[in-house]
Design a protein around this motif. Structure first.
Motif, PDB file in Angstrom:
ATOM      1  N   LEU A   1      21.363  18.832   5.002  1.00 34.26           N
ATOM      2  CA  LEU A   1      20.548  17.813   4.368  1.00 34.26           C
ATOM      3  C   LEU A   1      20.313  16.674   5.348  1.00 34.26           C
ATOM      4  O   LEU A   1      21.240  16.235   6.037  1.00 34.26           O
ATOM      5  N   ASN A   2      19.095  16.204   5.425  1.00 28.97           N
ATOM      6  CA  ASN A   2      18.779  15.019   6.208  1.00 28.97           C
ATOM      7  C   ASN A   2      19.154  13.792   5.398  1.00 28.97           C
ATOM      8  O   ASN A   2      19.012  13.783   4.175  1.00 28.97           O
ATOM      9  N   VAL A   3      19.611  12.751   6.079  1.00 30.32           N
ATOM     10  CA  VAL A   3      20.037  11.526   5.405  1.00 30.32           C
ATOM     11  C   VAL A   3      19.128  10.373   5.812  1.00 30.32           C
ATOM     12  O   VAL A   3      18.887  10.152   7.000  1.00 30.32           O
ATOM     13  N   LEU A   4      18.641   9.654   4.806  1.00 31.62           N
ATOM     14  CA  LEU A   4      17.897   8.411   5.015  1.00 31.62           C
ATOM     15  C   LEU A   4      18.793   7.267   4.557  1.00 31.62           C
ATOM     16  O   LEU A   4      18.911   6.998   3.358  1.00 31.62           O
ATOM     17  N   PRO A   5      19.478   6.613   5.502  1.00 36.00           N
ATOM     18  CA  PRO A   5      20.274   5.456   5.109  1.00 36.00           C
ATOM     19  C   PRO A   5      19.349   4.281   4.795  1.00 36.00           C
ATOM     20  O   PRO A   5      18.405   4.002   5.529  1.00 36.00           O
ATOM     21  N   MET A   6      19.632   3.632   3.692  1.00 38.60           N
ATOM     22  CA  MET A   6      18.920   2.423   3.325  1.00 38.60           C
ATOM     23  C   MET A   6      19.894   1.285   3.613  1.00 38.60           C
ATOM     24  O   MET A   6      20.877   1.091   2.901  1.00 38.60           O
ATOM     25  N   ILE A   7      19.636   0.576   4.720  1.00 36.09           N
ATOM     26  CA  ILE A   7      20.521  -0.504   5.160  1.00 36.09           C
ATOM     27  C   ILE A   7      20.172  -1.751   4.350  1.00 36.09           C
ATOM     28  O   ILE A   7      19.022  -2.202   4.372  1.00 36.09           O
ATOM     29  N   ALA A   8      21.166  -2.288   3.661  1.00 37.71           N
ATOM     30  CA  ALA A   8      20.843  -3.425   2.802  1.00 37.71           C
ATOM     31  C   ALA A   8      22.072  -4.238   2.434  1.00 37.71           C
ATOM     32  O   ALA A   8      23.203  -3.830   2.671  1.00 37.71           O
ATOM     33  N   TYR A   9      21.769  -5.375   1.833  1.00 36.27           N
ATOM     34  CA  TYR A   9      22.711  -6.274   1.199  1.00 36.27           C
ATOM     35  C   TYR A   9      23.548  -7.030   2.236  1.00 36.27           C
ATOM     36  O   TYR A   9      23.543  -6.723   3.428  1.00 36.27           O
TER      37      TYR A   9
ATOM     38  N   ASP B   1      30.846   7.820   6.633  1.00 32.50           N
ATOM     39  CA  ASP B   1      31.043   9.004   7.487  1.00 32.50           C
ATOM     40  C   ASP B   1      31.174  10.259   6.625  1.00 32.50           C
ATOM     41  O   ASP B   1      30.606  11.307   6.952  1.00 32.50           O
ATOM     42  N   ALA B   2      31.907  10.150   5.533  1.00 33.19           N
ATOM     43  CA  ALA B   2      32.102  11.304   4.651  1.00 33.19           C
ATOM     44  C   ALA B   2      30.778  11.796   4.086  1.00 33.19           C
ATOM     45  O   ALA B   2      30.543  13.010   3.994  1.00 33.19           O
ATOM     46  N   VAL B   3      29.897  10.872   3.729  1.00 35.82           N
ATOM     47  CA  VAL B   3      28.573  11.256   3.218  1.00 35.82           C
ATOM     48  C   VAL B   3      27.780  11.973   4.306  1.00 35.82           C
ATOM     49  O   VAL B   3      27.189  13.037   4.063  1.00 35.82           O
ATOM     50  N   ILE B   4      27.782  11.415   5.507  1.00 37.29           N
ATOM     51  CA  ILE B   4      27.031  12.023   6.617  1.00 37.29           C
ATOM     52  C   ILE B   4      27.551  13.428   6.913  1.00 37.29           C
ATOM     53  O   ILE B   4      26.772  14.377   7.046  1.00 37.29           O
ATOM     54  N   HIS B   5      28.860  13.578   7.009  1.00 34.77           N
ATOM     55  CA  HIS B   5      29.444  14.884   7.320  1.00 34.77           C
ATOM     56  C   HIS B   5      29.169  15.902   6.213  1.00 34.77           C
ATOM     57  O   HIS B   5      28.837  17.060   6.490  1.00 34.77           O
TER      58      HIS B   5
ATOM     59  N   ALA C   1      23.209   8.003  14.998  1.00 39.76           N
ATOM     60  CA  ALA C   1      22.193   8.765  15.740  1.00 39.76           C
ATOM     61  C   ALA C   1      22.804  10.018  16.376  1.00 39.76           C
ATOM     62  O   ALA C   1      22.211  11.097  16.286  1.00 39.76           O
ATOM     63  N   PRO C   2      23.995   9.934  16.996  1.00 36.77           N
ATOM     64  CA  PRO C   2      24.594  11.153  17.547  1.00 36.77           C
ATOM     65  C   PRO C   2      24.925  12.204  16.476  1.00 36.77           C
ATOM     66  O   PRO C   2      25.108  13.379  16.787  1.00 36.77           O
ATOM     67  N   MET C   3      24.970  11.772  15.212  1.00 37.17           N
ATOM     68  CA  MET C   3      25.238  12.700  14.110  1.00 37.17           C
ATOM     69  C   MET C   3      23.932  13.197  13.469  1.00 37.17           C
ATOM     70  O   MET C   3      23.970  13.834  12.416  1.00 37.17           O
ATOM     71  N   GLY C   4      22.802  12.863  14.094  1.00 31.85           N
ATOM     72  CA  GLY C   4      21.519  13.371  13.617  1.00 31.85           C
ATOM     73  C   GLY C   4      20.739  12.459  12.701  1.00 31.85           C
ATOM     74  O   GLY C   4      19.710  12.858  12.168  1.00 31.85           O
ATOM     75  N   VAL C   5      21.186  11.231  12.521  1.00 34.77           N
ATOM     76  CA  VAL C   5      20.455  10.291  11.664  1.00 34.77           C
ATOM     77  C   VAL C   5      19.491   9.491  12.542  1.00 34.77           C
ATOM     78  O   VAL C   5      19.930   8.771  13.438  1.00 34.77           O
ATOM     79  N   HIS C   6      18.202   9.647  12.265  1.00 35.75           N
ATOM     80  CA  HIS C   6      17.188   8.981  13.076  1.00 35.75           C
ATOM     81  C   HIS C   6      16.132   8.278  12.240  1.00 35.75           C
ATOM     82  O   HIS C   6      15.155   7.766  12.784  1.00 35.75           O
ATOM     83  N   THR C   7      16.293   8.244  10.930  1.00 34.74           N
ATOM     84  CA  THR C   7      15.348   7.572  10.055  1.00 34.74           C
ATOM     85  C   THR C   7      16.110   6.542   9.236  1.00 34.74           C
ATOM     86  O   THR C   7      17.174   6.849   8.676  1.00 34.74           O
ATOM     87  N   TRP C   8      15.573   5.333   9.170  1.00 35.67           N
ATOM     88  CA  TRP C   8      16.272   4.202   8.564  1.00 35.67           C
ATOM     89  C   TRP C   8      15.315   3.423   7.677  1.00 35.67           C
ATOM     90  O   TRP C   8      14.171   3.193   8.063  1.00 35.67           O
TER      91      TRP C   8
END
Length: 181
Positions: free
Chosen positions: A54-62, A43-47, A97-104
């Motif tokens: 800055l747009n954020v591309l989370p890389m979901i892994a591990y 959350d801290a990174v997103i905020h 998504a409600p915080m603007g993250v739409h690319t994964w």
């Protein structure tokens, strides 16, 4: 630390960066069990990124220890259940998504043993993507789901070259599950 995060993101802004790619490590969020979430650090990174436009591309892994295949002692092993990973991904999409993250992005460099243990397997990766992408889209119809970036590698010592891996991933139906490679 908050200071290191701030300094890093400020550097990105000074360089003219518009996007940052950040590990959204499943073990970091649900390391203890399927029912315990620790979203705070991400959350801290997103905020902080949002505050800097800055747009954020989370890389979901591990994979956390409780969700790994029996005998696996690395978080780089794929989950025993692709559906469990998909549930985590859908929880992340619902939160961000409600915080603007739409690319994964799904996983990191699944073609090398450093990130897919014990050995890379394009078919297993395609199965993981086939479970995960629809779970994200079910939460966020506007989501863009990317396959994991591939490491430059030769096919040797368990690693699979990026072109061979991509061919086999596509042959296993993986490309049909994602919006971009």
């Amino acid at each position: 630390s908050p200071a290191a995060l701030s300094a890093t993101l400020n550097d990105a802004v000074r360089l003219g960066v518009n996007w940052i790619r950040v590990d959204l490590s499943w073990p970091d969020i649900q390391g203890r069990s399927a029912s315990a979430f620790q979203w705070g650090p991400f959350d801290a990174v997103i905020h902080a990124a949002s505050a800097r436009h800055l747009n954020v591309l989370p890389m979901i892994a591990y994979t956390p220890s409780w969700a790994r295949q029996i005998g696996c002692n690395s978080d780089k092993c794929p989950p025993a259940s692709p559906q469990e990973f998909a549930i985590f991904a859908s929880e992340a999409a619902a939160r961000y998504a409600p915080m603007g993250v739409h690319t994964w992005e799904i996983w990191n460099e699944p073609n090398v043993t450093g990130f897919w243990r014990p050995l890379p397997n394009p078919q297993d990766y395609a199965t993981l993507v086939a479970a995960t992408a629809p779970a994200i889209h079910a939460i966020d119809a506007n989501a863009v789901v990317l396959s994991g970036g591939l490491a430059p590698a030769t096919t040797s010592n368990g690693d699979i070259s990026q072109l061979q891996f991509l061919d086999e991933f596509c042959a296993a139906g993986g490309a049909a599950s994602v919006d971009a490679i």
